[in-house]
Motif scaffolding. Structure first.
Motif, PDB file in Angstrom:
ATOM      1  N   UNK A  13      46.349 108.836  63.845  1.00  0.00           N
ATOM      2  CA  UNK A  13      45.750 107.524  64.098  1.00  0.00           C
ATOM      3  C   UNK A  13      46.108 106.995  65.479  1.00  0.00           C
ATOM      4  N   UNK A  14      47.409 107.023  65.830  1.00  0.00           N
ATOM      5  CA  UNK A  14      47.817 106.439  67.111  1.00  0.00           C
ATOM      6  C   UNK A  14      49.144 107.028  67.576  1.00  0.00           C
ATOM      7  N   UNK A  15      49.270 107.155  68.896  1.00  0.00           N
ATOM      8  CA  UNK A  15      50.550 107.471  69.532  1.00  0.00           C
ATOM      9  C   UNK A  15      51.041 106.164  70.137  1.00  0.00           C
ATOM     10  N   UNK A  22      58.977 114.760  75.380  1.00  0.00           N
ATOM     11  CA  UNK A  22      57.727 115.034  74.681  1.00  0.00           C
ATOM     12  C   UNK A  22      57.667 114.546  73.248  1.00  0.00           C
ATOM     13  N   UNK A  23      58.742 113.925  72.759  1.00  0.00           N
ATOM     14  CA  UNK A  23      58.728 113.365  71.411  1.00  0.00           C
ATOM     15  C   UNK A  23      57.885 112.097  71.431  1.00  0.00           C
ATOM     16  N   UNK A  24      57.041 111.958  70.392  1.00  0.00           N
ATOM     17  CA  UNK A  24      56.138 110.819  70.339  1.00  0.00           C
ATOM     18  C   UNK A  24      56.306 110.054  69.029  1.00  0.00           C
ATOM     19  N   UNK A  25      56.273 108.729  69.133  1.00  0.00           N
ATOM     20  CA  UNK A  25      56.253 107.893  67.932  1.00  0.00           C
ATOM     21  C   UNK A  25      54.790 107.750  67.546  1.00  0.00           C
ATOM     22  N   UNK A  26      54.441 108.201  66.333  1.00  0.00           N
ATOM     23  CA  UNK A  26      53.050 108.285  65.916  1.00  0.00           C
ATOM     24  C   UNK A  26      52.812 107.605  64.574  1.00  0.00           C
ATOM     25  N   UNK A  27      51.610 107.067  64.433  1.00  0.00           N
ATOM     26  CA  UNK A  27      51.121 106.604  63.141  1.00  0.00           C
ATOM     27  C   UNK A  27      50.076 107.616  62.692  1.00  0.00           C
ATOM     28  N   UNK A  28      50.337 108.250  61.556  1.00  0.00           N
ATOM     29  CA  UNK A  28      49.464 109.289  61.026  1.00  0.00           C
ATOM     30  C   UNK A  28      49.243 109.066  59.535  1.00  0.00           C
TER      31      UNK A  28
END
Length: 73
Positions: A13-15, A22-28
């Motif tokens: 859904x969103x980064x 390269x670590x990303x906080x994501x909404x999935x």
């Protein structure tokens, strides 16, 4: 010994952010261990091979969070 588990990211859904490694906080939307999918907010390593601690929300919990955020405006 830790139990094995599985996950499948069904929708990205969103980064929200990305760090220098390269670590990303994501909404999935993620299905954990073959269970019904939930909204999931956490840090993911590149290629989604590793993950940090996070939270999962049911559809009802996500709707309540959305409503609370709207009230903050």
């Amino acid at each position: 010994m830790a139990q094995a588990f599985s996950y499948e990211i069904l929708e990205e859904i969103a980064v929200l952010s990305e760090n220098d490694k390269g670590w990303r906080k994501e909404l999935n939307i993620v299905s954990w261990n073959g269970r019904p999918p939930k909204f999931d907010l956490r840090d993911w390593g590149p290629e989604h091979e590793k993950m940090g601690k996070g939270i999962t929300l049911s559809n009802e919990e996500f709707a309540a969070l959305q409503q609370a955020l709207k009230l903050m405006d």
